[in-house]
Design a protein around this motif. Structure first.
Motif, PDB file in Angstrom:
ATOM      1  N   ARG A  76      40.033  41.473  23.467  1.00 48.01           N
ATOM      2  CA  ARG A  76      40.584  41.032  24.745  1.00 48.01           C
ATOM      3  C   ARG A  76      39.605  41.295  25.873  1.00 48.01           C
ATOM      4  O   ARG A  76      38.690  42.110  25.760  1.00 48.01           O
ATOM      5  CB  ARG A  76      41.917  41.725  25.036  1.00 48.01           C
ATOM      6  CG  ARG A  76      41.821  43.224  25.273  1.00 48.01           C
ATOM      7  CD  ARG A  76      43.207  43.833  25.406  1.00 48.01           C
ATOM      8  NE  ARG A  76      43.161  45.275  25.586  1.00 48.01           N
ATOM      9  CZ  ARG A  76      44.217  46.076  25.609  1.00 48.01           C
ATOM     10  NH1 ARG A  76      45.445  45.562  25.461  1.00 48.01           N
ATOM     11  NH2 ARG A  76      44.078  47.376  25.778  1.00 48.01           N
ATOM     12  N   GLN A  77      39.850  40.605  26.975  1.00 47.28           N
ATOM     13  CA  GLN A  77      39.044  40.798  28.169  1.00 47.28           C
ATOM     14  C   GLN A  77      39.962  40.864  29.374  1.00 47.28           C
ATOM     15  O   GLN A  77      40.602  39.859  29.721  1.00 47.28           O
ATOM     16  CB  GLN A  77      38.018  39.680  28.330  1.00 47.28           C
ATOM     17  CG  GLN A  77      37.064  39.906  29.488  1.00 47.28           C
ATOM     18  CD  GLN A  77      35.896  38.955  29.467  1.00 47.28           C
ATOM     19  OE1 GLN A  77      35.989  37.829  29.008  1.00 47.28           O
ATOM     20  NE2 GLN A  77      34.753  39.414  29.966  1.00 47.28           N
ATOM     21  N   ALA A  78      40.026  42.018  29.987  1.00 51.58           N
ATOM     22  CA  ALA A  78      40.824  42.189  31.199  1.00 51.58           C
ATOM     23  C   ALA A  78      40.089  41.575  32.378  1.00 51.58           C
ATOM     24  O   ALA A  78      38.861  41.424  32.352  1.00 51.58           O
ATOM     25  CB  ALA A  78      41.074  43.674  31.439  1.00 51.58           C
ATOM     26  N   PRO A  79      40.809  41.224  33.438  1.00 51.37           N
ATOM     27  CA  PRO A  79      40.162  40.612  34.609  1.00 51.37           C
ATOM     28  C   PRO A  79      39.045  41.480  35.146  1.00 51.37           C
ATOM     29  O   PRO A  79      39.234  42.675  35.406  1.00 51.37           O
ATOM     30  CB  PRO A  79      41.314  40.493  35.616  1.00 51.37           C
ATOM     31  CG  PRO A  79      42.545  40.457  34.782  1.00 51.37           C
ATOM     32  CD  PRO A  79      42.269  41.318  33.595  1.00 51.37           C
ATOM     33  N   GLY A  80      37.865  40.913  35.289  1.00 49.31           N
ATOM     34  CA  GLY A  80      36.742  41.623  35.854  1.00 49.31           C
ATOM     35  C   GLY A  80      36.098  42.645  34.945  1.00 49.31           C
ATOM     36  O   GLY A  80      35.230  43.415  35.396  1.00 49.31           O
ATOM     37  N   LYS A  81      36.491  42.695  33.668  1.00 50.27           N
ATOM     38  CA  LYS A  81      35.944  43.688  32.752  1.00 50.27           C
ATOM     39  C   LYS A  81      35.307  43.017  31.540  1.00 50.27           C
ATOM     40  O   LYS A  81      35.421  41.809  31.348  1.00 50.27           O
ATOM     41  CB  LYS A  81      37.053  44.638  32.304  1.00 50.27           C
ATOM     42  CG  LYS A  81      37.643  45.468  33.447  1.00 50.27           C
ATOM     43  CD  LYS A  81      38.571  46.536  32.942  1.00 50.27           C
ATOM     44  CE  LYS A  81      39.085  47.406  34.072  1.00 50.27           C
ATOM     45  NZ  LYS A  81      39.984  48.494  33.579  1.00 50.27           N
ATOM     46  N   GLY A  82      34.662  43.813  30.718  1.00 52.39           N
ATOM     47  CA  GLY A  82      34.009  43.293  29.532  1.00 52.39           C
ATOM     48  C   GLY A  82      34.957  43.136  28.360  1.00 52.39           C
ATOM     49  O   GLY A  82      36.156  43.411  28.471  1.00 52.39           O
ATOM     50  N   LEU A  83      34.428  42.677  27.262  1.00 52.57           N
ATOM     51  CA  LEU A  83      35.233  42.500  26.068  1.00 52.57           C
ATOM     52  C   LEU A  83      35.622  43.849  25.483  1.00 52.57           C
ATOM     53  O   LEU A  83      34.824  44.787  25.465  1.00 52.57           O
ATOM     54  CB  LEU A  83      34.446  41.703  25.021  1.00 52.57           C
ATOM     55  CG  LEU A  83      34.155  40.245  25.374  1.00 52.57           C
ATOM     56  CD1 LEU A  83      33.201  39.636  24.349  1.00 52.57           C
ATOM     57  CD2 LEU A  83      35.437  39.441  25.443  1.00 52.57           C
ATOM     58  N   GLU A  84      36.862  43.922  24.994  1.00 49.45           N
ATOM     59  CA  GLU A  84      37.372  45.142  24.370  1.00 49.45           C
ATOM     60  C   GLU A  84      37.957  44.784  23.017  1.00 49.45           C
ATOM     61  O   GLU A  84      38.903  43.982  22.938  1.00 49.45           O
ATOM     62  CB  GLU A  84      38.443  45.792  25.241  1.00 49.45           C
ATOM     63  CG  GLU A  84      39.069  47.027  24.606  1.00 49.45           C
ATOM     64  CD  GLU A  84      40.299  47.541  25.338  1.00 49.45           C
ATOM     65  OE1 GLU A  84      40.625  48.733  25.183  1.00 49.45           O
ATOM     66  OE2 GLU A  84      40.947  46.761  26.055  1.00 49.45           O
ATOM     67  N   THR A 143      47.093  43.234  30.249  1.00 45.24           N
ATOM     68  CA  THR A 143      46.777  41.923  30.826  1.00 45.24           C
ATOM     69  C   THR A 143      45.339  41.529  30.516  1.00 45.24           C
ATOM     70  O   THR A 143      44.425  42.344  30.645  1.00 45.24           O
ATOM     71  CB  THR A 143      47.011  41.929  32.337  1.00 45.24           C
ATOM     72  OG1 THR A 143      48.409  42.091  32.588  1.00 45.24           O
ATOM     73  CG2 THR A 143      46.519  40.644  32.983  1.00 45.24           C
ATOM     74  N   GLY A 144      45.173  40.276  30.100  1.00 47.41           N
ATOM     75  CA  GLY A 144      43.833  39.772  29.832  1.00 47.41           C
ATOM     76  C   GLY A 144      43.867  38.530  28.967  1.00 47.41           C
ATOM     77  O   GLY A 144      44.932  38.038  28.594  1.00 47.41           O
ATOM     78  N   VAL A 145      42.682  38.057  28.668  1.00 46.21           N
ATOM     79  CA  VAL A 145      42.550  36.935  27.724  1.00 46.21           C
ATOM     80  C   VAL A 145      42.310  37.526  26.345  1.00 46.21           C
ATOM     81  O   VAL A 145      41.439  38.380  26.169  1.00 46.21           O
ATOM     82  CB  VAL A 145      41.389  36.005  28.118  1.00 46.21           C
ATOM     83  CG1 VAL A 145      41.268  34.873  27.103  1.00 46.21           C
ATOM     84  CG2 VAL A 145      41.604  35.453  29.521  1.00 46.21           C
ATOM     85  N   TYR A 146      43.114  37.080  25.397  1.00 49.82           N
ATOM     86  CA  TYR A 146      43.026  37.574  24.030  1.00 49.82           C
ATOM     87  C   TYR A 146      42.359  36.533  23.144  1.00 49.82           C
ATOM     88  O   TYR A 146      42.762  35.366  23.141  1.00 49.82           O
ATOM     89  CB  TYR A 146      44.419  37.909  23.503  1.00 49.82           C
ATOM     90  CG  TYR A 146      44.952  39.208  24.056  1.00 49.82           C
ATOM     91  CD1 TYR A 146      45.322  39.320  25.395  1.00 49.82           C
ATOM     92  CD2 TYR A 146      45.077  40.340  23.246  1.00 49.82           C
ATOM     93  CE1 TYR A 146      45.785  40.506  25.914  1.00 49.82           C
ATOM     94  CE2 TYR A 146      45.552  41.543  23.757  1.00 49.82           C
ATOM     95  CZ  TYR A 146      45.895  41.616  25.089  1.00 49.82           C
ATOM     96  OH  TYR A 146      46.362  42.801  25.607  1.00 49.82           O
ATOM     97  N   GLY A 154      40.742  31.581  23.363  1.00 54.33           N
ATOM     98  CA  GLY A 154      41.475  32.607  24.086  1.00 54.33           C
ATOM     99  C   GLY A 154      42.838  32.148  24.561  1.00 54.33           C
ATOM    100  O   GLY A 154      43.073  30.957  24.770  1.00 54.33           O
ATOM    101  N   THR A 155      43.735  33.121  24.716  1.00 53.50           N
ATOM    102  CA  THR A 155      45.064  32.864  25.256  1.00 53.50           C
ATOM    103  C   THR A 155      45.372  33.948  26.286  1.00 53.50           C
ATOM    104  O   THR A 155      45.091  35.127  26.045  1.00 53.50           O
ATOM    105  CB  THR A 155      46.126  32.801  24.136  1.00 53.50           C
ATOM    106  OG1 THR A 155      47.383  32.398  24.668  1.00 53.50           O
ATOM    107  CG2 THR A 155      46.285  34.129  23.412  1.00 53.50           C
ATOM    108  N   GLN A 156      45.930  33.557  27.417  1.00 50.42           N
ATOM    109  CA  GLN A 156      46.142  34.478  28.536  1.00 50.42           C
ATOM    110  C   GLN A 156      47.448  35.243  28.377  1.00 50.42           C
ATOM    111  O   GLN A 156      48.509  34.636  28.181  1.00 50.42           O
ATOM    112  CB  GLN A 156      46.169  33.703  29.852  1.00 50.42           C
ATOM    113  CG  GLN A 156      46.469  34.555  31.081  1.00 50.42           C
ATOM    114  CD  GLN A 156      45.342  35.488  31.440  1.00 50.42           C
ATOM    115  OE1 GLN A 156      44.179  35.097  31.490  1.00 50.42           O
ATOM    116  NE2 GLN A 156      45.675  36.757  31.705  1.00 50.42           N
ATOM    117  N   VAL A 157      47.345  36.547  28.477  1.00 51.23           N
ATOM    118  CA  VAL A 157      48.516  37.423  28.503  1.00 51.23           C
ATOM    119  C   VAL A 157      48.546  38.118  29.854  1.00 51.23           C
ATOM    120  O   VAL A 157      47.566  38.744  30.252  1.00 51.23           O
ATOM    121  CB  VAL A 157      48.453  38.470  27.376  1.00 51.23           C
ATOM    122  CG1 VAL A 157      49.573  39.500  27.526  1.00 51.23           C
ATOM    123  CG2 VAL A 157      48.527  37.800  26.016  1.00 51.23           C
ATOM    124  N   THR A 158      49.642  37.982  30.563  1.00 53.14           N
ATOM    125  CA  THR A 158      49.797  38.634  31.851  1.00 53.14           C
ATOM    126  C   THR A 158      51.081  39.454  31.825  1.00 53.14           C
ATOM    127  O   THR A 158      52.151  38.925  31.520  1.00 53.14           O
ATOM    128  CB  THR A 158      49.855  37.621  32.993  1.00 53.14           C
ATOM    129  OG1 THR A 158      48.680  36.804  32.965  1.00 53.14           O
ATOM    130  CG2 THR A 158      49.940  38.323  34.342  1.00 53.14           C
TER     131      THR A 158
END
Length: 119
Positions: free
Chosen positions: A38-46, A91-94, A112-116
């Motif tokens: 996943r990637q949270a807003p403004g952050k790197g891949l996790e 929250t992020g793109v998975y 990717g799919t957005q989870v908020t």
């Protein structure tokens, strides 16, 4: 041609659940390690979780242990991520990703799919 297509992302409230799906084509997912990243807003891949080819090893990042479950349906060639007790920090793109084997890393990714998750 290898393709990964995620779905299931949505806007939910804290504490609710979602199930993400990743439909694979062009290869057999049961032959590879498959992962959710996943990637949270403004952050790197996790990296979030992965499942090995045999399905007996499923590992998770600490922040989702006990809340998320990775699984797959070999007949449908589809990977899943069941997410319970969602938190705003989820929250992020998975993305789902296919392990690159000896080459290392992941060699194919979905869009990717957005989870908020709202508080």
């Amino acid at each position: 041609q290898v393709q990964l297509v995620e779905s299931g992302g949505d806007l939910v409230q804290t504490g609710e659940s979602l199930r993400l799906s990743c439909a694979a084509s062009g290869f057999t997912i049961s032959r590879y390690v498959m992962a959710w990243v996943r990637q949270a807003p403004g952050k790197g891949l996790e990296w979030v979780s992965d499942i090995n080819s045999g399905g007996e090893r499923r590992i998770y990042t600490d922040s989702v242990k006990g809340r998320f479950t990775i699984s797959r349906d070999n007949a449908k060639n589809t990977l899943y991520l069941q997410m319970n007790s969602l938190e705003p920090e989820d929250t992020g793109v998975y993305y789902c990703a296919k392990d690159g084997g000896l080459a290392g890393g992941y060699d194919y990714w979905g869009q990717g799919t957005q989870v908020t998750v709202s508080s």
